[in-house]
Scaffold this motif. Structure first.
Motif, mmCIF file in Angstrom:
data_model
loop_
_atom_site.group_PDB
_atom_site.id
_atom_site.type_symbol
_atom_site.label_atom_id
_atom_site.label_comp_id
_atom_site.label_asym_id
_atom_site.label_seq_id
_atom_site.Cartn_x
_atom_site.Cartn_y
_atom_site.Cartn_z
ATOM 1 N N UNK A 1 0.883 -1.160 0.000
ATOM 2 C CA UNK A 1 0.000 0.000 0.000
ATOM 3 C C UNK A 1 0.928 1.219 0.000
ATOM 4 N N UNK A 2 0.838 2.060 -1.006
ATOM 5 C CA UNK A 2 1.759 3.200 -1.094
ATOM 6 C C UNK A 2 1.588 4.188 0.062
ATOM 7 N N UNK A 3 2.689 4.851 0.415
ATOM 8 C CA UNK A 3 2.660 5.936 1.401
ATOM 9 C C UNK A 3 1.662 6.990 0.901
ATOM 10 N N UNK A 4 0.971 7.628 1.808
ATOM 11 C CA UNK A 4 -0.029 8.674 1.554
ATOM 12 C C UNK A 4 -1.353 8.132 1.010
ATOM 13 N N UNK A 5 -1.531 6.806 0.994
ATOM 14 C CA UNK A 5 -2.803 6.225 0.561
ATOM 15 C C UNK A 5 -3.857 6.437 1.648
ATOM 16 N N UNK A 6 -5.006 7.030 1.299
ATOM 17 C CA UNK A 6 -6.085 7.164 2.281
ATOM 18 C C UNK A 6 -6.774 5.813 2.488
ATOM 19 N N UNK A 7 -7.127 5.532 3.738
ATOM 20 C CA UNK A 7 -7.795 4.283 4.093
ATOM 21 C C UNK A 7 -8.886 4.577 5.122
ATOM 22 N N UNK A 8 -9.713 3.594 5.390
ATOM 23 C CA UNK A 8 -10.655 3.628 6.519
ATOM 24 C C UNK A 8 -10.165 2.586 7.506
ATOM 25 N N UNK A 9 -10.242 2.903 8.787
ATOM 26 C CA UNK A 9 -9.788 1.967 9.813
ATOM 27 C C UNK A 9 -10.851 1.856 10.902
ATOM 28 N N UNK A 10 -11.198 0.613 11.227
ATOM 29 C CA UNK A 10 -12.180 0.345 12.279
ATOM 30 C C UNK A 10 -11.423 -0.243 13.462
ATOM 31 N N UNK A 11 -11.603 0.383 14.623
ATOM 32 C CA UNK A 11 -10.931 -0.045 15.848
ATOM 33 C C UNK A 11 -12.001 -0.357 16.882
ATOM 34 N N UNK A 12 -11.922 -1.550 17.481
ATOM 35 C CA UNK A 12 -12.933 -1.947 18.459
ATOM 36 C C UNK A 12 -12.259 -2.538 19.687
ATOM 37 N N UNK A 13 -12.709 -2.077 20.850
ATOM 38 C CA UNK A 13 -12.287 -2.623 22.133
ATOM 39 C C UNK A 13 -13.540 -2.786 22.972
ATOM 40 N N UNK B 1 -14.769 2.664 16.918
ATOM 41 C CA UNK B 1 -14.590 3.906 16.181
ATOM 42 C C UNK B 1 -14.153 3.575 14.758
ATOM 43 N N UNK B 2 -14.644 4.353 13.818
ATOM 44 C CA UNK B 2 -14.219 4.234 12.417
ATOM 45 C C UNK B 2 -13.582 5.565 12.046
ATOM 46 N N UNK B 3 -12.340 5.488 11.592
ATOM 47 C CA UNK B 3 -11.571 6.697 11.331
ATOM 48 C C UNK B 3 -11.033 6.719 9.910
ATOM 49 N N UNK B 4 -10.802 7.925 9.414
ATOM 50 C CA UNK B 4 -10.020 8.079 8.197
ATOM 51 C C UNK B 4 -8.567 7.934 8.598
ATOM 52 N N UNK B 5 -7.809 7.309 7.746
ATOM 53 C CA UNK B 5 -6.385 7.148 8.009
ATOM 54 C C UNK B 5 -5.587 7.399 6.742
ATOM 55 N N UNK B 6 -4.294 7.628 6.932
ATOM 56 C CA UNK B 6 -3.374 7.807 5.818
ATOM 57 C C UNK B 6 -2.130 6.989 6.131
ATOM 58 N N UNK B 7 -1.695 6.177 5.174
ATOM 59 C CA UNK B 7 -0.478 5.398 5.367
ATOM 60 C C UNK B 7 0.689 6.377 5.445
ATOM 61 N N UNK B 8 1.390 6.370 6.581
ATOM 62 C CA UNK B 8 2.492 7.323 6.762
ATOM 63 C C UNK B 8 3.863 6.669 6.631
ATOM 64 N N UNK B 9 3.936 5.353 6.853
ATOM 65 C CA UNK B 9 5.205 4.649 6.674
ATOM 66 C C UNK B 9 4.945 3.166 6.540
ATOM 67 N N UNK B 10 5.968 2.475 6.035
ATOM 68 C CA UNK B 10 5.840 1.037 5.832
ATOM 69 C C UNK B 10 7.188 0.376 6.030
ATOM 70 N N UNK B 11 7.161 -0.793 6.672
ATOM 71 C CA UNK B 11 8.353 -1.619 6.818
ATOM 72 C C UNK B 11 7.887 -3.069 6.749
ATOM 73 N N UNK C 1 -0.136 4.147 10.363
ATOM 74 C CA UNK C 1 -1.326 4.848 9.871
ATOM 75 C C UNK C 1 -1.539 6.091 10.730
ATOM 76 N N UNK C 2 -1.623 7.234 10.094
ATOM 77 C CA UNK C 2 -1.887 8.504 10.766
ATOM 78 C C UNK C 2 -3.379 8.790 10.697
ATOM 79 N N UNK C 3 -3.950 9.332 11.781
ATOM 80 C CA UNK C 3 -5.364 9.708 11.820
ATOM 81 C C UNK C 3 -5.484 11.219 11.617
ATOM 82 N N UNK C 4 -5.680 11.693 10.400
ATOM 83 C CA UNK C 4 -5.735 13.150 10.178
ATOM 84 C C UNK C 4 -6.895 13.829 10.903
ATOM 85 N N UNK C 5 -7.997 13.101 11.117
ATOM 86 C CA UNK C 5 -9.150 13.703 11.797
ATOM 87 C C UNK C 5 -8.909 13.900 13.297
#
Length: 167
Positions: A64-76, A81-91, A97-101
Motif C-alpha cells: 500500500x503506497x505511502x499517503x494512501x487514504x484508508x478507513x480503519x475500524x478499531x474496536x475494544x 470507532x471508524x476513522x479516516x487514516x493515511x499510510x504514513x510509513x511502511x516496513x 497509519x496517521x489519523x488526520x481527523x
C-alpha cells in the motif's frame, strides 16, 4: 537526566502527538482496514491518539503506497470507532497509519471513542507495569542486605510506598 533527554535528537517523522500504547498482546483490541474496496483484519502493534502501527498477515496485501487514504475500524469491547487514516510509513508487512481527523490546527483533538479506547488500553498497560514493578521490587528487597540496617527495617520502609502504586 534532563541533559540526557535534551541531547536526544528526534527525527521529524517520528514525532508523536500522544502516548503510544504498546500492544504486544492484543488486549482485546480488533482492527480492520479498508482500502481499494478490500477489508482486511490486521494485528495492532501500538496505538496512540494520532495513529496506529499495524501488521498484515504474510501475503495478505500487496504494498500500500505511502499517503494512501484508508478507513480503519478499531474496536475494544463495546467501544468502536471508524476513522479516516493515511499510510504514513511502511516496513515489510507493518504499516504506520496517521489519523488526520484526530488533529485540528496542529492540536491533538481525537474523537471521544478513540480517546476512550486509548484510555482503557493505557490503564491495562499501566496495571501490567505496576505488577512487574512490584515483582521486581519484592525480589530485590529479598536480596537487599545493607550494612546499616536489618532487612525487615528496609522492607517495612518500602512496603507503604509499594502499596500506594495503582493496581
Amino acid at each position: 537526566l534532563i541533559d540526557f533527554l535534551s541531547s536526544l535528537k528526534v527525527e521529524e517523522k517520528e514525532l508523536r502527538l500522544g502516548f503510544r500504547v504498546p500492544l504486544s498482546v492484543s488486549r482485546g483490541l480488533s482492527v480492520s482496514i479498508t482500502f481499494g474496496g478490500k477489508t482486511c483484519s490486521v494485528r495492532p502493534l501500538n496505538l496512540s491518539l494520532s495513529g496506529i502501527l499495524v501488521e498484515f498477515s504474510e501475503g495478505e496485501v500487496n504494498e500500500i503506497p505511502i499517503d494512501t487514504p484508508i478507513k480503519i475500524k478499531i474496536q475494544l469491547q463495546e467501544t468502536t470507532t471508524v476513522l479516516n487514516g493515511v499510510v504514513s510509513r511502511r516496513s515489510g508487512n507493518q504499516y504506520g497509519i496517521f489519523f488526520p481527523d484526530a488533529v485540528r490546527d496542529k492540536v491533538l483533538d481525537p474523537p471521544d471513542s478513540l480517546q476512550a479506547i486509548c484510555t482503557k488500553l493505557e490503564k491495562q498497560w499501566l496495571r501490567e507495569r505496576v505488577k512487574e514493578l512490584r515483582q521486581v521490587a519484592s525480589r530485590n528487597l529479598n536480596n537487599f542486605r545493607p550494612n546499616f540496617c536489618r532487612p525487615d527495617t528496609v522492607k517495612s520502609a518500602i512496603d507503604p510506598w509499594i502499596a500506594h502504586l495503582p493496581v
